[in-house]
Write an enzyme that holds these catalytic residues in place. Sequence first.
Site, PDB file in Angstrom:
ATOM      1  N   ASP A  76       0.817  -1.211   0.000  1.00 34.06           N
ATOM      2  CA  ASP A  76       0.000   0.000   0.000  1.00 34.06           C
ATOM      3  C   ASP A  76       0.857   1.270   0.000  1.00 34.06           C
ATOM      4  OD1 ASP A  76      -1.947  -1.875   0.324  1.00 34.06           O
ATOM      5  OD2 ASP A  76      -2.874  -0.948   2.081  1.00 34.06           O
ATOM      6  N   HIS A 227       3.638  -2.324   3.134  1.00 33.76           N
ATOM      7  CA  HIS A 227       3.674  -0.973   2.574  1.00 33.76           C
ATOM      8  C   HIS A 227       4.947  -0.744   1.764  1.00 33.76           C
ATOM      9  CE1 HIS A 227       0.650  -0.664   5.724  1.00 33.76           C
ATOM     10  NE2 HIS A 227       0.148   0.354   5.035  1.00 33.76           N
TER      11      HIS A 227
HETATM   12 ZN   LIG Z   1      -2.482   3.152   3.262  1.00 36.46          ZN
END
Ligand SMILES: [Zn+2]
Length: 481
Positions: A76, A227
Amino acid sequence: MKRRPQAYSFRMISTVWTSMLCLTILWLTVLTNTAGAAPGHEGEEALFTQLKSGKRMATEKNYTPAEKPTVYLTFDDGPSKLTPKVLDILRKEDVRATFFVLGEQVQERPNIAKRIVEDGHALGNHTYNHVYQELYSDFRVFWEQVQKTGNILQETTGVRPRFIRAPGGTYGNFDAFYFYYLGQAGYEIYDWTIDSEDARRPGMTADQIFRTVEKGPFGNEVIVLMHDGSGHDETVKALPRIIRLFKEKGYAFASLTPEVKPVQFSSGKPKWSRTETRESFDSLLAAAHEHRELWTSEDLPPGKDNALKALPSSSAAIAYAEAGQRGGPDRLNVHLGDRTLAFTKEQFRFRDDSYRVPLRPLIAAMGGTVEWNEERRTAVVRYGAIMAEYDLARQELRVRRPAPEWDAEAKTRIHPFPEMELANGTLYVPLRQTLELLGDRVLSSDVPYERGTEEVQAAVYGGYRTGWIFETNRRNPFAQV
Ligand SMILES: [Zn+2]
């Protein structure tokens, strides 16, 4: 249903807020059909009341469970400077993943977004700017950011993702309305089953990230949250170990597809106060339904009215089908941007080192439509701005696409296409030629195995890629795949 040209839809999206009032009345009918609620005004009122009470609508969609344990790695908040490192690792490990990107970041690093697609990974929409306060105070803002990011991605990569990940996850952020609107607009919302906790608190080391993932839980389908936004260097360091962990456990790696059942947290106690009125409900739902048309052609069940009619097989078709059963891989997976089209041995043909696949599911997965004209024995494909006619009688493929005004001759091209074959009512076409003549691009394919699964990666551009690209393949237009 005829697919609305996408360029037109984009205009519609941008003007939808102004035209919404007019559309509302029109869409009331659609709402009652689509939502499965009782017809008429009361059904809608009941739906509104249910959502307002916080109770979510059950989805009617069927998903396909993975045949073997499968892990979906997700990243992400990118693309960032770290993303190419992540992509290098995934390439080296021969692993596909899903990137939930921010529109803002894509604008800054369009080439990295392109590479994500070219490397065969799936893209997801993670909104434009990730600012909770804006996104969760009003669904309109969330919707606008999803559209903005979708448009940016369509322009830069040719892919408009159907997957959404809510910044911060849905828990406490989404309410029943958010889920419902996005579902009605054709999006799939994915939370995760394992949080690597790489963004839970600052200073997480690669080792801590790995140990968190190692704890599982390890179900048949696992979605790992990680992430690749800036500052997540430790995630990059942990990634090879995480991949090894899943390989050792016997997991297959895959990108998300719309067939993967979404993992969604229960709504939880809302962190945000929002006011939902019946008026805003009507208008937002109208916008959602308008948007749904972007994907409609993909959801169509194998055609009723315009189905390829079952015809007695010619002897050539029978010989062809038999030849197709010998040799070649057992399965063929065609990865088209976000979507994967999986064929079993019986569903595709492998001949002369080339794959022939049924035209209809291929075009549907690309986002186009197919109509069969029995009289002319021609399959007419509409794919974005492109129209293509597979003329079985003449054994040729005519492709018409937008061309510059000064070059009228470029508008239609005719290609000899002896490789297409009708067998038991299914039109089989060469995979690579079809993709490339319709403006898409085959990125990679393994050397065909005698057995096992062949993976073909393609970038799809929705029928809006300009210029002719077939020249690249002219030397041997029917080269393999
Ligand atoms: Zn996020």
